[in-house]
Scaffold this active site. Structure first.
Site, PDB file in Angstrom:
ATOM      1  N   TRP A 120       0.893  -0.992  -0.256  1.00 18.01           N
ATOM      2  CA  TRP A 120      -0.104   0.022  -0.262  1.00 18.01           C
ATOM      3  C   TRP A 120       0.826   1.188  -0.197  1.00 18.01           C
ATOM      4  O   TRP A 120       0.508   2.482  -0.001  1.00 18.01           O
ATOM      5  CB  TRP A 120      -0.945  -0.222   1.376  1.00 18.01           C
ATOM      6  CG  TRP A 120      -2.077  -0.830   0.844  1.00 18.01           C
ATOM      7  CD1 TRP A 120      -2.319  -1.913   0.507  1.00 18.01           C
ATOM      8  CD2 TRP A 120      -2.955  -1.025   1.748  1.00 18.01           C
ATOM      9  NE1 TRP A 120      -3.557  -2.769   0.913  1.00 18.01           N
ATOM     10  CE2 TRP A 120      -4.008  -2.216   1.428  1.00 18.01           C
ATOM     11  CE3 TRP A 120      -3.294  -0.574   3.592  1.00 18.01           C
ATOM     12  CZ2 TRP A 120      -5.181  -2.468   2.581  1.00 18.01           C
ATOM     13  CZ3 TRP A 120      -4.202  -1.534   3.954  1.00 18.01           C
ATOM     14  CH2 TRP A 120      -5.687  -2.132   3.493  1.00 18.01           C
ATOM     15  N   LYS A 121       1.962   1.096   0.135  1.00 17.12           N
ATOM     16  CA  LYS A 121       3.332   2.486   0.329  1.00 17.12           C
ATOM     17  C   LYS A 121       2.975   3.554   1.339  1.00 17.12           C
ATOM     18  O   LYS A 121       1.853   3.218   2.519  1.00 17.12           O
ATOM     19  CB  LYS A 121       3.671   3.064  -1.230  1.00 17.12           C
ATOM     20  CG  LYS A 121       3.814   1.342  -2.452  1.00 17.12           C
ATOM     21  CD  LYS A 121       3.742   2.164  -3.457  1.00 17.12           C
ATOM     22  CE  LYS A 121       4.514   1.038  -4.884  1.00 17.12           C
ATOM     23  NZ  LYS A 121       5.450   1.715  -5.494  1.00 17.12           N
ATOM     24  N   HIS A 132      12.974  -2.194  -1.296  1.00 16.96           N
ATOM     25  CA  HIS A 132      12.259  -1.871  -2.337  1.00 16.96           C
ATOM     26  C   HIS A 132      12.538  -0.731  -3.565  1.00 16.96           C
ATOM     27  O   HIS A 132      13.920   0.265  -2.489  1.00 16.96           O
ATOM     28  CB  HIS A 132      10.432  -1.153  -1.443  1.00 16.96           C
ATOM     29  CG  HIS A 132       9.678  -1.106  -2.461  1.00 16.96           C
ATOM     30  ND1 HIS A 132       9.476  -0.232  -3.318  1.00 16.96           N
ATOM     31  CD2 HIS A 132       8.419  -1.485  -3.032  1.00 16.96           C
ATOM     32  CE1 HIS A 132       8.579   0.370  -4.160  1.00 16.96           C
ATOM     33  NE2 HIS A 132       8.268  -0.727  -4.218  1.00 16.96           N
ATOM     34  N   GLU A 161      11.731   2.209  -4.108  1.00 20.97           N
ATOM     35  CA  GLU A 161      12.170   3.528  -3.283  1.00 20.97           C
ATOM     36  C   GLU A 161      12.603   3.528  -2.139  1.00 20.97           C
ATOM     37  O   GLU A 161      13.236   5.147  -2.048  1.00 20.97           O
ATOM     38  CB  GLU A 161      10.414   3.717  -2.734  1.00 20.97           C
ATOM     39  CG  GLU A 161       9.427   4.119  -4.638  1.00 20.97           C
ATOM     40  CD  GLU A 161       8.111   2.898  -4.142  1.00 20.97           C
ATOM     41  OE1 GLU A 161       7.288   3.170  -3.196  1.00 20.97           O
ATOM     42  OE2 GLU A 161       7.306   2.822  -5.469  1.00 20.97           O
ATOM     43  N   GLY A 180       5.361   2.153 -11.337  1.00 22.70           N
ATOM     44  CA  GLY A 180       4.220   2.719 -11.121  1.00 22.70           C
ATOM     45  C   GLY A 180       4.308   3.904 -12.768  1.00 22.70           C
ATOM     46  O   GLY A 180       3.939   4.735 -12.670  1.00 22.70           O
ATOM     47  N   GLY A 204       1.268  -2.543  -6.543  1.00 21.68           N
ATOM     48  CA  GLY A 204       1.364  -0.869  -5.190  1.00 21.68           C
ATOM     49  C   GLY A 204       0.143  -0.523  -6.053  1.00 21.68           C
ATOM     50  O   GLY A 204      -1.433  -0.813  -5.763  1.00 21.68           O
ATOM     51  N   GLY A 205      -0.101   0.412  -7.174  1.00 20.85           N
ATOM     52  CA  GLY A 205      -1.296   0.609  -7.417  1.00 20.85           C
ATOM     53  C   GLY A 205      -2.859  -0.007  -7.505  1.00 20.85           C
ATOM     54  O   GLY A 205      -3.337   0.505  -6.734  1.00 20.85           O
TER      55      GLY A 205
HETATM   56  P1  13P Z   1       3.256  -0.371  -9.544  1.00 21.24           P
HETATM   57  O1  13P Z   1       2.210  -1.549  -9.001  1.00 21.24           O
HETATM   58  O2  13P Z   1       1.637   0.692  -8.659  1.00 21.24           O
HETATM   59  O3  13P Z   1       3.862  -0.468  -9.948  1.00 21.24           O
HETATM   60  O4  13P Z   1       4.774  -0.983  -8.030  1.00 21.24           O
HETATM   61  C1  13P Z   1       5.105  -1.657  -7.640  1.00 21.24           C
HETATM   62  C2  13P Z   1       5.617  -1.272  -6.044  1.00 21.24           C
HETATM   63  O5  13P Z   1       6.386  -1.419  -5.943  1.00 21.24           O
HETATM   64  C3  13P Z   1       5.116  -2.806  -5.806  1.00 21.24           C
HETATM   65  O6  13P Z   1       6.342  -3.133  -4.243  1.00 21.24           O
END
Ligand code: 13P
Length: 253
Positions: free
Chosen positions: A12-13, A98, A100, A176, A237-238
């Site tokens: 979910w970031k 991750h 990020e 993303g 993620g999204g």
């Molecule tokens: P997205 O699915 O938003 O591209 O993100 C992938 C992600 O970083 C999952 O950890």
């Protein structure tokens, strides 16, 4: 060959407050009604709501994870979370490394390795994320970069501990961006990573370690990705922020 259980994980970031997160968790749980025994589902909410979300999922068979973990058990480590705190909040796993964390917050392979080992020592399952940037891919350095991330990330992790390790291949250029690696690109890397685990450890470790793909996984591409022989799940993620899209991903064919 050992059949690997798929792991469908939602990261979910930095999204969701307590009310939204508990609602999403309940809605995701409602999508897990097909009685599949070939897959597991995991949610990684922000630290602040890990406890509430874990509580909301009690008895539903869905795992929860933190989005990072410290190597220390307690003390003066402002902004960090200890393995025992993750477990106390109901989590059984942690995402580590991750992209990020690597690229926005400057975490090195060495720091990530400390997190991996600390999390394992604290009894957590570790989802170790790796991935090359677009620049690295275009310079033909993908395998070199990934091999370094795996070798340094798993340095000191022994064969017996590998059953608690999941690897998530997330090409940075696909996160993303809506740009997914093609199923061929992803499979090629996953096969390379499985071969690498064989070289570092042994065939059994290579055969049983789950390797997830992450980077713009959506209901529209999950089936073809999951059909690849070396793709054992997804880190999403999204598309994990909505119960209907994550539900379709969990219920891939
Ligand atoms: P997205 O699915 O938003 O591209 O993100 C992938 C992600 O970083 C999952 O950890």
């Amino acid at each position: 060959m050992t059949k690997r259980k798929a792991l469908m994980a939602g990261n979910w970031k930095m999204n969701m407050n307590a009310v939204e997160g508990c609602r999403l968790a309940a809605d995701v749980a409602a999508q897990c009604n097909k009685g599949y025994d070939d897959r597991e589902v995991l949610l990684a909410p922000p630290f602040t709501i890990l406890s509430e979300v874990s509580h909301a999922l009690e008895g539903k068979g869905i795992l929860t994870a933190s989005q990072n973990v410290c190597w220390e058990e307690n003390g003066a480590f402002t902004g960090e979370i200890a393995p025992n705190m993750v477990k106390d909040a109901g989590g059984s796993a942690a995402i580590v490394g991750h992209s990020e964390r690597r690229h926005i917050f400057g975490e090195s392979n060495e720091m990530i390795n400390k997190r991996v080992k600390g999390g394992l020592a604290g009894g957590l399952m570790i989802i170790l994320c790796i991935g090359e940037t677009l620049e690295e891919r275009e310079a033909d350095r993908t395998f070199t970069v990934l091999e370094e991330q795996v070798r340094k990330g798993l340095d000191g992790v022994d064969t017996g501990q590998m059953e608690k390790i999941v690897i998530a291949y997330e090409p940075v250029w696909a996160i993303g961006t809506g740009k997914t690696a093609s199923k061929e690109q992803a499979q090629e890397v996953h096969a390379f990573l499985r071969g690498l685990l064989d070289r570092i450890y042994e065939k059994d470790v290579a055969d049983t370690t789950r390797i997830l793909y992450g980077g713009s996984v959506k209901p529209a591409n999950v089936n073809e990705l999951m059909a690849q022989p070396d793709i054992d799940g997804a880190l999403v993620g999204g598309a994990a922020l909505k119960a209907d899209s994550f539900g379709s991903i969990i219920n891939f064919q």
